[in-house]
Design an enzyme around this catalytic site. Structure first.
Site, PDB file in Angstrom:
ATOM      1  N   LYS A  50       0.841  -1.196   0.000  1.00 23.18           N
ATOM      2  CA  LYS A  50       0.000   0.000   0.000  1.00 23.18           C
ATOM      3  C   LYS A  50       0.879   1.251   0.000  1.00 23.18           C
ATOM      4  O   LYS A  50       0.678   2.165  -0.775  1.00 23.18           O
ATOM      5  CB  LYS A  50      -0.917  -0.041   1.228  1.00 23.18           C
TER       6      LYS A  50
ATOM      7  N   GLU B 168      10.464  -4.534   4.740  1.00 24.76           N
ATOM      8  CA  GLU B 168      10.578  -5.936   4.329  1.00 24.76           C
ATOM      9  C   GLU B 168      10.303  -6.078   2.830  1.00 24.76           C
ATOM     10  O   GLU B 168      11.055  -6.724   2.087  1.00 24.76           O
ATOM     11  CB  GLU B 168       9.566  -6.807   5.097  1.00 24.76           C
TER      12      GLU B 168
ATOM     13  N   GLY C 144      -4.961  -1.731   4.870  1.00 26.61           N
ATOM     14  CA  GLY C 144      -4.114  -2.839   4.404  1.00 26.61           C
ATOM     15  C   GLY C 144      -4.744  -4.202   4.655  1.00 26.61           C
ATOM     16  O   GLY C 144      -4.810  -5.051   3.770  1.00 26.61           O
ATOM     17  N   ARG C 145      -5.235  -4.419   5.872  1.00 29.99           N
ATOM     18  CA  ARG C 145      -5.768  -5.748   6.208  1.00 29.99           C
ATOM     19  C   ARG C 145      -7.179  -5.961   5.675  1.00 29.99           C
ATOM     20  O   ARG C 145      -7.754  -7.028   5.861  1.00 29.99           O
ATOM     21  CB  ARG C 145      -5.718  -5.963   7.732  1.00 29.99           C
TER      22      ARG C 145
ATOM     23  N   GLU D  82      -4.847  -6.741  14.596  1.00 33.41           N
ATOM     24  CA  GLU D  82      -4.334  -5.408  14.246  1.00 33.41           C
ATOM     25  C   GLU D  82      -5.469  -4.386  14.317  1.00 33.41           C
ATOM     26  O   GLU D  82      -5.238  -3.208  14.578  1.00 33.41           O
ATOM     27  CB  GLU D  82      -3.697  -5.428  12.844  1.00 33.41           C
TER      28      GLU D  82
ATOM     29  N   HIS E 177      -5.293 -33.286  16.977  1.00 34.43           N
ATOM     30  CA  HIS E 177      -4.187 -34.097  17.482  1.00 34.43           C
ATOM     31  C   HIS E 177      -3.067 -33.223  18.020  1.00 34.43           C
ATOM     32  O   HIS E 177      -1.938 -33.688  18.172  1.00 34.43           O
ATOM     33  CB  HIS E 177      -3.687 -35.016  16.373  1.00 34.43           C
TER      34      HIS E 177
ATOM     35  N   LYS F  65       9.165  -0.724  14.469  1.00 35.23           N
ATOM     36  CA  LYS F  65       9.737  -0.370  13.159  1.00 35.23           C
ATOM     37  C   LYS F  65      10.785   0.723  13.322  1.00 35.23           C
ATOM     38  O   LYS F  65      11.873   0.651  12.754  1.00 35.23           O
ATOM     39  CB  LYS F  65       8.647   0.166  12.225  1.00 35.23           C
TER      40      LYS F  65
HETATM   41  O1  F6P Z   1       2.107  -4.137   9.946  1.00 33.86           O
HETATM   42  C1  F6P Z   1       1.740  -2.839   9.640  1.00 33.86           C
HETATM   43  C2  F6P Z   1       1.235  -2.693   8.247  1.00 33.86           C
HETATM   44  O2  F6P Z   1       1.091  -1.337   7.997  1.00 33.86           O
HETATM   45  C3  F6P Z   1      -0.067  -3.451   7.976  1.00 33.86           C
HETATM   46  O3  F6P Z   1      -1.169  -2.768   8.417  1.00 33.86           O
HETATM   47  C4  F6P Z   1      -0.001  -3.611   6.510  1.00 33.86           C
HETATM   48  O4  F6P Z   1      -0.913  -4.566   6.071  1.00 33.86           O
HETATM   49  C5  F6P Z   1       1.439  -4.010   6.341  1.00 33.86           C
HETATM   50  O5  F6P Z   1       2.137  -3.218   7.286  1.00 33.86           O
HETATM   51  C6  F6P Z   1       2.017  -3.818   4.966  1.00 33.86           C
HETATM   52  O6  F6P Z   1       1.965  -2.483   4.556  1.00 33.86           O
HETATM   53  P1  F6P Z   1       2.177  -2.078   3.056  1.00 33.86           P
HETATM   54  O7  F6P Z   1       1.098  -2.694   2.247  1.00 33.86           O
HETATM   55  O8  F6P Z   1       2.122  -0.581   3.035  1.00 33.86           O
HETATM   56  O9  F6P Z   1       3.521  -2.584   2.603  1.00 33.86           O
END
Ligand code: F6P
Length: 540
Positions: free
Chosen positions: A205, A211, A266-267, A352, A383, A503
């Protein structure tokens, strides 16, 4: 006033004191109609909540509490595009992503439906070109491997749905999801793949997530090292984002970018272009059916009276256990191997969203909010951890999700599988009494160990088959349950400030790990970093 001081909450407290010892065995004996009375059906989806420790009175009081929280009004506010994400000043309109194109929805005075339709058209066009081999890699080979690089909401949703809808895949395409900045994730994923046949979807987003950007850059290096051709990037990378500048800066042509908007959390983004990998896997028609399933549940949630509203009832039951019985967790137990990733997806969606400890206006909360979500598909979980659910000291409300038809009707597998789906909620609810054990001649010393107290609550969700449409209904049901609980707890479900501090600190620590600069953390963190630096020097 905090909601737990309201007369409606106090009435629930009094009622809880009255019924907390009541056993499900007695409730079922007293009311032969209980199963039908405490079930809701929406289209083909049955939600049986009769194995909950509730009576008519419980529901009445819970619904009064929902009314006090103005849940109906709040639902309308979300659907109409009000900026209910207060701390980020944003509307919350994931429901618009699957709305009918002919029903306008306005954000800042302009109808967003044409924009949504245009992106969907581009996604369809792109998916068809990949699926029929028209879109080729830089050396002229068709694309065979699709790797979604993203994390959190840009990973868990598409990954979960792609797996869930495997029977609908075009099988000559393979799908991979790389999320972890642990280099192992990317390296092991790429190990046996041919770069000439590999397409990366960089899904973020913000297009700034550490990452994702780190993995995206390494993926770009992989393609460039192999192709020695900067033009290969255009053939092997597309982006899904709200950040066009970030996408351009990375080197992806905006023509290869699929946009979404900051009114999609995002979620809650899996029905936006974040679901591009899903469309590539199942094709535009099945993707359309998936969105239709979401939309149908959106409509149900938006227009159905609270007392008949499935997400609302699930939200209220969650509140009942979380805030009155003191349950800390909630288990998601899909009886479908295809839904293996559903618990993990719902962990982010729920935790979240509702892992908050201040009210909308910033006042500390003195009651419990979002539960810990966890789970595994049946029968594997049986199990592993079901022992604790059956006989442990903790109360764990469970959702059992099952399907009448299997996509893989192999011998009597599905009958055996579903027998477990029916048996577990029954065992949890009714247990096994000392009397029953005596009649079965169980030796006296074993009786305490073999006794099942029962009275352990669960919801059974049964659908005909795990189709794209049914999956859409199911996910939207959970999305709206989470929203409704946020309203009941008076919290903001659509921000996530809690993920920021870690972060920021990681950003500060990165340069410290490869230098010998003086450390200014607490003594524990200083020692750990120093040890890490030394271990790296010794080459182990
Ligand atoms: O973990 C925090 C967060 O902002 C989530 O809400 C989101 O889904 C994820 O990081 C990834 O964010 P982006 O889509 O901006 O890379």
């Amino acid at each position: 006033m905090e909601v737990n001081q309201s007369p409606e909450w106090k009435a629930l407290e009094r009622h809880f004191a009255d019924i907390k010892q009541t056993h499900l065995r007695d409730l079922f004996v007293a009311n032969p109609e209980r199963a039908s009375q405490f079930s809701l059906q929406f289209e083909d989806l049955l939600v049986d909540f009769s194995k909950h420790r509730i009576t008519d009175e419980t529901l009445k009081l819970l619904l009064k509490f929902a009314e006090r929280c103005q849940l109906t009004e709040e639902i309308n506010r979300m659907f109409s595009g009000e900026k209910i994400n207060l701390t980020e000043g944003r509307a919350v309109l994931h429901t618009a992503l699957r709305n009918k194109p002919t029903s306008p929805i306005f954000v800042n005075g302009s109808d967003i439906m044409p924009k949504i339709g245009a992106v969907l058209d581009r996604m369809r066009n792109f998916s068809n070109r990949i699926r029929n081999g028209e879109w080729q890699g830089y050396s002229g080979k068709p694309i065979r491997n699709i790797i979604n690089i993203g994390i959190g909401g840009s990973d868990l949703g598409p990954k979960m749905i792609t797996k869930a809808l495997t029977p609908y895949h075009q099988r000559n395409l393979s799908f991979y999801y790389v999320s972890n900045v642990d280099g192992t994730h990317l390296v092991e994923t790429l190990r046996d793949l041919d770069p000439e046949e590999t397409l990366f979807i960089i899904a973020s987003k913000t297009f700034t997530t550490q990452e994702t950007m780190t993995n995206a850059h390494s993926a770009k290096t992989w393609i460039l090292d192999h192709s020695h051709n900067p033009e290969a990037v255009a053939k092997h990378f597309v982006a899904v984002s709200t950040n066009i500048e970030g996408v351009q800066k990375f080197g992806i042509d905006p023509a290869n970018m699929f946009e979404f908007w900051n009114w999609v959390g995002g979620r809650y983004s899996v029905t936006s272009a974040i679901g591009l990998s899903v469309m590539l896997a199942i094709g535009p028609d099945h993707h359309h059916a998936l969105l239709d399933g979401f939309h149908a549940m959106d409509e149900h949630f938006h227009t159905t009276h609270l007392s008949q509203n499935i997400p609302v009832i699930l939200a209220l039951l969650g509140l009942w256990y979380n805030n009155f019985f003191g349950a800390q967790t909630h288990a998601i137990l899909p009886y479908s191997q295809y839904l293996e990733d559903l618990p993990r997806y719902l962990q982010q969606a729920d935790m979240e969203s509702n892992g908050k400890s201040v009210t909308k206006d910033g006042h500390p909360i003195s009651y419990q909010t979002g539960p810990i979500i966890w789970g595994e598909p049946g029968t594997n979980g049986q199990h592993a951890f079901y022992q604790l659910i059956h006989q442990g000291t903790k109360l764990i409300p469970c959702d059992f999700i099952g399907f009448a038809q299997s996509h893989n009707p192999l011998g009597d597998h599905h009958i055996k599988f579903m027998a477990n789906f029916f048996a577990q909620p029954e065992a949890l609810a009714f247990g096994k009494t000392v009397e029953e054990l005596r009649v079965a001649n169980v030796p006296l010393p074993l009786i305490p160990h073999k006794k099942f107290e029962g009275n352990r609550p669960s919801t059974s969700i049964l659908a005909p088959k795990l189709t794209p449409y049914a999956l859409g209904q199911l996910i939207a049901m959970y999305e709206h349950k989470i929203f409704a609980q946020g309203i009941l707890w008076q919290i903001l479900s659509f921000d996530q400030w809690g993920v920021q501090l870690g972060k920021e600190l990681a950003g500060r620590i990165i340069p410290e790990l490869s230098s010998s600069s003086e450390l200014q953390h607490d003594s524990s963190t200083n020692e750990l970093i120093t040890r890490f630096r030394n271990l790296r020097k010794t080459g182990f």
